[in-house]
Design a protein around this motif. Structure first.
Motif, PDB file in Angstrom:
ATOM      1  N   GLU A  11       0.848  -1.191   0.000  1.00  0.00           N
ATOM      2  CA  GLU A  11       0.000   0.000   0.000  1.00  0.00           C
ATOM      3  C   GLU A  11       0.886   1.244   0.000  1.00  0.00           C
ATOM      4  O   GLU A  11       1.916   1.279   0.674  1.00  0.00           O
ATOM      5  N   PRO A  12       0.491   2.289  -0.714  1.00  0.00           N
ATOM      6  CA  PRO A  12       1.303   3.515  -0.718  1.00  0.00           C
ATOM      7  C   PRO A  12       1.317   4.182   0.660  1.00  0.00           C
ATOM      8  O   PRO A  12       0.320   4.168   1.377  1.00  0.00           O
ATOM      9  N   LEU A  13       2.469   4.717   1.013  1.00  0.00           N
ATOM     10  CA  LEU A  13       2.635   5.423   2.282  1.00  0.00           C
ATOM     11  C   LEU A  13       2.639   6.925   2.037  1.00  0.00           C
ATOM     12  O   LEU A  13       3.150   7.399   1.024  1.00  0.00           O
ATOM     13  N   SER A  14       2.104   7.649   2.974  1.00  0.00           N
ATOM     14  CA  SER A  14       2.137   9.107   2.897  1.00  0.00           C
ATOM     15  C   SER A  14       3.579   9.587   3.067  1.00  0.00           C
ATOM     16  O   SER A  14       4.316   9.055   3.907  1.00  0.00           O
ATOM     17  N   PRO A  15       3.989  10.577   2.315  1.00  0.00           N
ATOM     18  CA  PRO A  15       5.354  11.098   2.486  1.00  0.00           C
ATOM     19  C   PRO A  15       5.583  11.677   3.879  1.00  0.00           C
ATOM     20  O   PRO A  15       6.711  11.745   4.350  1.00  0.00           O
ATOM     21  N   TRP A  16       4.523  12.084   4.530  1.00  0.00           N
ATOM     22  CA  TRP A  16       4.652  12.673   5.865  1.00  0.00           C
ATOM     23  C   TRP A  16       4.871  11.623   6.944  1.00  0.00           C
ATOM     24  O   TRP A  16       5.273  11.952   8.059  1.00  0.00           O
ATOM     25  N   LEU A  17       4.613  10.368   6.646  1.00  0.00           N
ATOM     26  CA  LEU A  17       4.762   9.306   7.633  1.00  0.00           C
ATOM     27  C   LEU A  17       6.190   9.234   8.167  1.00  0.00           C
ATOM     28  O   LEU A  17       6.403   8.963   9.349  1.00  0.00           O
ATOM     29  N   PHE A  18       7.145   9.505   7.322  1.00  0.00           N
ATOM     30  CA  PHE A  18       8.544   9.387   7.727  1.00  0.00           C
ATOM     31  C   PHE A  18       8.978  10.518   8.656  1.00  0.00           C
ATOM     32  O   PHE A  18      10.019  10.429   9.293  1.00  0.00           O
ATOM     33  N   LEU A  19       8.195  11.566   8.711  1.00  0.00           N
ATOM     34  CA  LEU A  19       8.510  12.668   9.621  1.00  0.00           C
ATOM     35  C   LEU A  19       7.794  12.531  10.959  1.00  0.00           C
ATOM     36  O   LEU A  19       7.853  13.429  11.792  1.00  0.00           O
ATOM     37  N   THR A  20       7.153  11.405  11.190  1.00  0.00           N
ATOM     38  CA  THR A  20       6.474  11.171  12.461  1.00  0.00           C
ATOM     39  C   THR A  20       7.466  11.203  13.617  1.00  0.00           C
ATOM     40  O   THR A  20       7.196  11.803  14.658  1.00  0.00           O
ATOM     41  N   GLY A  21       8.610  10.556  13.439  1.00  0.00           N
ATOM     42  CA  GLY A  21       9.628  10.562  14.494  1.00  0.00           C
ATOM     43  C   GLY A  21      10.156  11.950  14.772  1.00  0.00           C
ATOM     44  O   GLY A  21      10.416  12.313  15.920  1.00  0.00           O
ATOM     45  N   VAL A  22      10.294  12.746  13.715  1.00  0.00           N
ATOM     46  CA  VAL A  22      10.788  14.116  13.874  1.00  0.00           C
ATOM     47  C   VAL A  22       9.783  14.961  14.656  1.00  0.00           C
ATOM     48  O   VAL A  22      10.158  15.844  15.418  1.00  0.00           O
ATOM     49  N   SER A  23       8.509  14.677  14.473  1.00  0.00           N
ATOM     50  CA  SER A  23       7.493  15.468  15.164  1.00  0.00           C
ATOM     51  C   SER A  23       7.161  14.918  16.550  1.00  0.00           C
ATOM     52  O   SER A  23       6.694  15.665  17.403  1.00  0.00           O
ATOM     53  N   LEU A  24       7.395  13.637  16.798  1.00  0.00           N
ATOM     54  CA  LEU A  24       7.007  13.033  18.067  1.00  0.00           C
ATOM     55  C   LEU A  24       8.116  13.044  19.103  1.00  0.00           C
ATOM     56  O   LEU A  24       7.915  13.520  20.233  1.00  0.00           O
ATOM     57  N   TYR A  25       9.275  12.524  18.767  1.00  0.00           N
ATOM     58  CA  TYR A  25      10.324  12.316  19.760  1.00  0.00           C
ATOM     59  C   TYR A  25      10.899  13.598  20.367  1.00  0.00           C
ATOM     60  O   TYR A  25      11.187  13.624  21.564  1.00  0.00           O
ATOM     61  N   PRO A  26      11.107  14.673  19.602  1.00  0.00           N
ATOM     62  CA  PRO A  26      11.592  15.901  20.254  1.00  0.00           C
ATOM     63  C   PRO A  26      10.630  16.436  21.317  1.00  0.00           C
ATOM     64  O   PRO A  26      11.066  16.910  22.372  1.00  0.00           O
ATOM     65  N   PHE A  27       9.322  16.341  21.060  1.00  0.00           N
ATOM     66  CA  PHE A  27       8.362  16.794  22.070  1.00  0.00           C
ATOM     67  C   PHE A  27       8.401  15.901  23.304  1.00  0.00           C
ATOM     68  O   PHE A  27       8.348  16.385  24.439  1.00  0.00           O
ATOM     69  N   LEU A  28       8.503  14.583  23.090  1.00  0.00           N
ATOM     70  CA  LEU A  28       8.610  13.693  24.234  1.00  0.00           C
ATOM     71  C   LEU A  28       9.881  13.946  25.026  1.00  0.00           C
ATOM     72  O   LEU A  28       9.884  13.919  26.259  1.00  0.00           O
ATOM     73  N   LEU A  29      10.982  14.221  24.320  1.00  0.00           N
ATOM     74  CA  LEU A  29      12.234  14.536  25.001  1.00  0.00           C
ATOM     75  C   LEU A  29      12.115  15.844  25.780  1.00  0.00           C
ATOM     76  O   LEU A  29      12.599  15.948  26.905  1.00  0.00           O
ATOM     77  N   PHE A  30      11.451  16.826  25.197  1.00  0.00           N
ATOM     78  CA  PHE A  30      11.232  18.093  25.908  1.00  0.00           C
ATOM     79  C   PHE A  30      10.452  17.868  27.199  1.00  0.00           C
ATOM     80  O   PHE A  30      10.818  18.377  28.254  1.00  0.00           O
ATOM     81  N   TYR A  31       9.367  17.093  27.105  1.00  0.00           N
ATOM     82  CA  TYR A  31       8.572  16.806  28.302  1.00  0.00           C
ATOM     83  C   TYR A  31       9.392  16.027  29.323  1.00  0.00           C
ATOM     84  O   TYR A  31       9.244  16.232  30.531  1.00  0.00           O
ATOM     85  N   ALA A  32      10.248  15.146  28.853  1.00  0.00           N
ATOM     86  CA  ALA A  32      11.056  14.329  29.766  1.00  0.00           C
ATOM     87  C   ALA A  32      12.077  15.163  30.524  1.00  0.00           C
ATOM     88  O   ALA A  32      12.370  14.897  31.691  1.00  0.00           O
TER      89      ALA A  32
END
Length: 129
Positions: free
Chosen positions: A106-127
């Motif tokens: 199935e085709p993947l959205s090009p934005w899917l690969f930026l999920t880590g870029v958008s998720l992990y920095p915020f989690l690190l900030f909260y941590a």
């Protein structure tokens, strides 16, 4: 505060690197890219995920191990071992059930690969705050 910003910026750069080398149109392409490194050495495959080791470094450097850090480690570990399991099933054992086989192409959205870029920095900030 400068240290916090530097730690988060480094994580963003490492996540962008991971998104860059894993980018593909389908999940099968993502797994094929990973299998390329896995074939050479499983250690090389692990080295292609530098943000995992970076998070371990941040935990040791800051001496912070709270729920947010554990969440980051858990998500990254599950991601790595899921990819390894899928690569072994697809490329080594050649065992893929019909449902999973159809999902892999199935085709993947090009934005899917930026999920880590958008998720992990915020989690690190909260941590770290």
């Amino acid at each position: 505060m400068d240290t916090l910003i530097a730690l988060i910026l480094i994580l963003i750069i490492l996540e962008l690197f991971e998104a860059w080398w894993q980018r593909s149109d389908t999940m099968m392409g993502v797994l094929a890219e990973g299998y390329h490194y896995y074939q050479k050495s499983i250690f090389l495959f692990f080295l292609m995920h530098p943000s995992f080791y970076y998070i371990l470094f941040v935990i040791l450097f800051t001496q912070v191990l709270n729920g947010w850090m554990v969440m980051i480690l858990l998500l990254k570990s599950v991601d790595l071992f899921f990819k390894i399991t899928m690569m072994q099933n697809i490329f080594v054992q050649d065992e893929v059930d019909e449902v999973m086989g159809s999902i892999l192409y199935e085709p993947l959205s090009p934005w899917l690969f930026l999920t880590g870029v958008s998720l992990y920095p915020f989690l690190l900030f909260y941590a770290l705050t």
